[in-house]
Scaffold this motif. Structure first.
Motif, PDB file in Angstrom:
ATOM      1  N   ALA A 149      -2.731   8.506  -7.059  1.00  0.00           N
ATOM      2  CA  ALA A 149      -1.943   8.200  -5.865  1.00  0.00           C
ATOM      3  C   ALA A 149      -2.660   8.659  -4.603  1.00  0.00           C
ATOM      4  O   ALA A 149      -2.724   7.927  -3.602  1.00  0.00           O
ATOM      5  N   ALA A 150      -3.228   9.881  -4.628  1.00  0.00           N
ATOM      6  CA  ALA A 150      -3.926  10.400  -3.455  1.00  0.00           C
ATOM      7  C   ALA A 150      -5.150   9.550  -3.122  1.00  0.00           C
ATOM      8  O   ALA A 150      -5.434   9.296  -1.941  1.00  0.00           O
ATOM      9  N   ARG A 151      -5.866   9.106  -4.134  1.00  0.00           N
ATOM     10  CA  ARG A 151      -7.041   8.273  -3.883  1.00  0.00           C
ATOM     11  C   ARG A 151      -6.646   6.923  -3.308  1.00  0.00           C
ATOM     12  O   ARG A 151      -7.319   6.397  -2.413  1.00  0.00           O
ATOM     13  N   LEU A 152      -5.555   6.352  -3.812  1.00  0.00           N
ATOM     14  CA  LEU A 152      -5.075   5.083  -3.264  1.00  0.00           C
ATOM     15  C   LEU A 152      -4.689   5.238  -1.797  1.00  0.00           C
ATOM     16  O   LEU A 152      -5.036   4.410  -0.954  1.00  0.00           O
ATOM     17  N   LEU A 153      -3.967   6.310  -1.493  1.00  0.00           N
ATOM     18  CA  LEU A 153      -3.535   6.543  -0.112  1.00  0.00           C
ATOM     19  C   LEU A 153      -4.722   6.780   0.809  1.00  0.00           C
ATOM     20  O   LEU A 153      -4.770   6.281   1.930  1.00  0.00           O
ATOM     21  N   ALA A 154      -5.703   7.552   0.327  1.00  0.00           N
ATOM     22  CA  ALA A 154      -6.898   7.818   1.131  1.00  0.00           C
ATOM     23  C   ALA A 154      -7.703   6.549   1.363  1.00  0.00           C
ATOM     24  O   ALA A 154      -8.393   6.419   2.380  1.00  0.00           O
ATOM     25  N   ASP A 155      -7.617   5.602   0.430  1.00  0.00           N
ATOM     26  CA  ASP A 155      -8.327   4.329   0.572  1.00  0.00           C
ATOM     27  C   ASP A 155      -7.579   3.347   1.464  1.00  0.00           C
ATOM     28  O   ASP A 155      -8.041   2.224   1.676  1.00  0.00           O
ATOM     29  N   SER A 164       7.222   6.720  -6.188  1.00  0.00           N
ATOM     30  CA  SER A 164       8.067   7.498  -5.280  1.00  0.00           C
ATOM     31  C   SER A 164       7.969   9.003  -5.549  1.00  0.00           C
ATOM     32  O   SER A 164       8.039   9.809  -4.618  1.00  0.00           O
ATOM     33  N   GLU A 165       7.811   9.406  -6.814  1.00  0.00           N
ATOM     34  CA  GLU A 165       7.693  10.843  -7.129  1.00  0.00           C
ATOM     35  C   GLU A 165       6.470  11.443  -6.459  1.00  0.00           C
ATOM     36  O   GLU A 165       6.529  12.545  -5.890  1.00  0.00           O
ATOM     37  N   ALA A 166       5.344  10.715  -6.492  1.00  0.00           N
ATOM     38  CA  ALA A 166       4.129  11.205  -5.846  1.00  0.00           C
ATOM     39  C   ALA A 166       4.332  11.276  -4.342  1.00  0.00           C
ATOM     40  O   ALA A 166       3.923  12.256  -3.694  1.00  0.00           O
ATOM     41  N   ARG A 167       4.960  10.263  -3.763  1.00  0.00           N
ATOM     42  CA  ARG A 167       5.195  10.261  -2.321  1.00  0.00           C
ATOM     43  C   ARG A 167       6.052  11.445  -1.901  1.00  0.00           C
ATOM     44  O   ARG A 167       5.772  12.097  -0.887  1.00  0.00           O
ATOM     45  N   GLU A 168       7.085  11.742  -2.669  1.00  0.00           N
ATOM     46  CA  GLU A 168       7.968  12.855  -2.319  1.00  0.00           C
ATOM     47  C   GLU A 168       7.233  14.190  -2.400  1.00  0.00           C
ATOM     48  O   GLU A 168       7.413  15.068  -1.550  1.00  0.00           O
ATOM     49  N   ARG A 169       6.393  14.350  -3.399  1.00  0.00           N
ATOM     50  CA  ARG A 169       5.658  15.615  -3.533  1.00  0.00           C
ATOM     51  C   ARG A 169       4.656  15.790  -2.407  1.00  0.00           C
ATOM     52  O   ARG A 169       4.502  16.882  -1.857  1.00  0.00           O
ATOM     53  N   LEU A 175       1.575  16.336   3.587  1.00  0.00           N
ATOM     54  CA  LEU A 175       0.367  15.518   3.475  1.00  0.00           C
ATOM     55  C   LEU A 175       0.663  14.044   3.730  1.00  0.00           C
ATOM     56  O   LEU A 175      -0.210  13.302   4.193  1.00  0.00           O
ATOM     57  N   LEU A 176       1.873  13.625   3.428  1.00  0.00           N
ATOM     58  CA  LEU A 176       2.335  12.280   3.755  1.00  0.00           C
ATOM     59  C   LEU A 176       3.277  12.427   4.947  1.00  0.00           C
ATOM     60  O   LEU A 176       4.377  12.960   4.830  1.00  0.00           O
ATOM     61  N   VAL A 177       2.809  11.988   6.105  1.00  0.00           N
ATOM     62  CA  VAL A 177       3.565  12.153   7.350  1.00  0.00           C
ATOM     63  C   VAL A 177       4.621  11.065   7.443  1.00  0.00           C
ATOM     64  O   VAL A 177       4.331   9.887   7.225  1.00  0.00           O
ATOM     65  N   ARG A 178       5.839  11.478   7.777  1.00  0.00           N
ATOM     66  CA  ARG A 178       6.934  10.532   7.917  1.00  0.00           C
ATOM     67  C   ARG A 178       7.533  10.608   9.314  1.00  0.00           C
ATOM     68  O   ARG A 178       7.770  11.689   9.835  1.00  0.00           O
ATOM     69  N   LEU A 179       7.744   9.457   9.916  1.00  0.00           N
ATOM     70  CA  LEU A 179       8.424   9.360  11.198  1.00  0.00           C
ATOM     71  C   LEU A 179       9.192   8.052  11.209  1.00  0.00           C
ATOM     72  O   LEU A 179       8.590   6.978  11.284  1.00  0.00           O
ATOM     73  N   GLY A 180      10.518   8.156  11.099  1.00  0.00           N
ATOM     74  CA  GLY A 180      11.305   6.949  10.950  1.00  0.00           C
ATOM     75  C   GLY A 180      10.914   6.250   9.655  1.00  0.00           C
ATOM     76  O   GLY A 180      10.862   6.862   8.594  1.00  0.00           O
TER      77      GLY A 180
END
Length: 200
Positions: A149-155, A164-169, A175-180
């Motif tokens: 998941a981290a590699r996909l996001l970094a790419d 969703s479990e990875a996103r929540e962690r 590390l995953l910034v949320r705004l709205g």
């Protein structure tokens, strides 16, 4: 959104311009190609918007260009309340900021340094070092699903395509910034060391 390309990090009018480019749908690859083409400084022509419905591509391009050591001149516009600017404090500081929340651009510029929030890769694991806060947070990720998941996001993958479990962690660690409705991966891969190698 268009970006003015320069062959030097200097903001002098004497620096030769390399033209302009539109922020594309794959800013990770775009940043690498710009660096490879000799770009060492950019000026983002329009303010980078933060808020629901905002395109995260300009933020990702800034993250990746900063990782390559490219100087970035840009402006920030925050369109939602409840935003803490320190979650972006690893990015090159903006020239100015406006919008719904006051952003302390002076403190951002004075406290900024390279590799403030980075992701380093190893065989079957990755390590994230986060110095955006008062103390460094260090995360070693070895769970195969979280590593993937981290590699996909970094790419540059859309967070909606990650479990969703990875996103929540990742969000719980900042590390995953949320705004709205915006979700954006903060750590940058180490592309260039900020100091010269030392001979032992």
């Amino acid at each position: 959104m268009r970006v003015l390309l320069r062959e030097s990090a200097s903001s002098s009018v004497a620096v030769r311009s390399l033209g302009t480019e539109v922020v594309g749908s794959d800013p990770v690859t775009q940043a690498a190609e710009l660096f490879g083409a000799g770009v060492r400084g950019v000026v983002v022509r329009d303010p980078v918007r933060l808020g629901g419905g905002a395109d995260p591509a300009p933020l990702t391009l800034l993250r990746e260009l900063g990782a390559w050591g490219v100087s970035c001149r840009w402006e920030l516009r925050v369109e939602e309340t409840g935003f803490d600017w320190t979650v972006l404090s690893h990015l090159p500081p903006p020239q100015r900021a406006s919008g719904a929340v006051r952003v302390d651009v002076t403190t951002w510029a004075e406290s900024w340094f390279p590799c403030r929030c980075v992701q380093r890769e190893g065989p079957g694991f990755l390590q994230i070092r986060d110095r955006r806060g008062a103390a460094m947070e260090c995360y070693t990720v070895s769970d195969p699903e979280l590593v993937r998941a981290a590699r996909l996001l970094a790419d540059g993958a859309a967070p909606s395509g990650v479990a969703s479990e990875a996103r929540e962690r990742f969000a719980a660690g900042g590390l995953l910034v949320r705004l709205g409705s915006l979700e954006w991966w903060a750590p940058a891969r180490v592309r260039r060391w900020p100091v010269p190698a030392m001979a032992v």
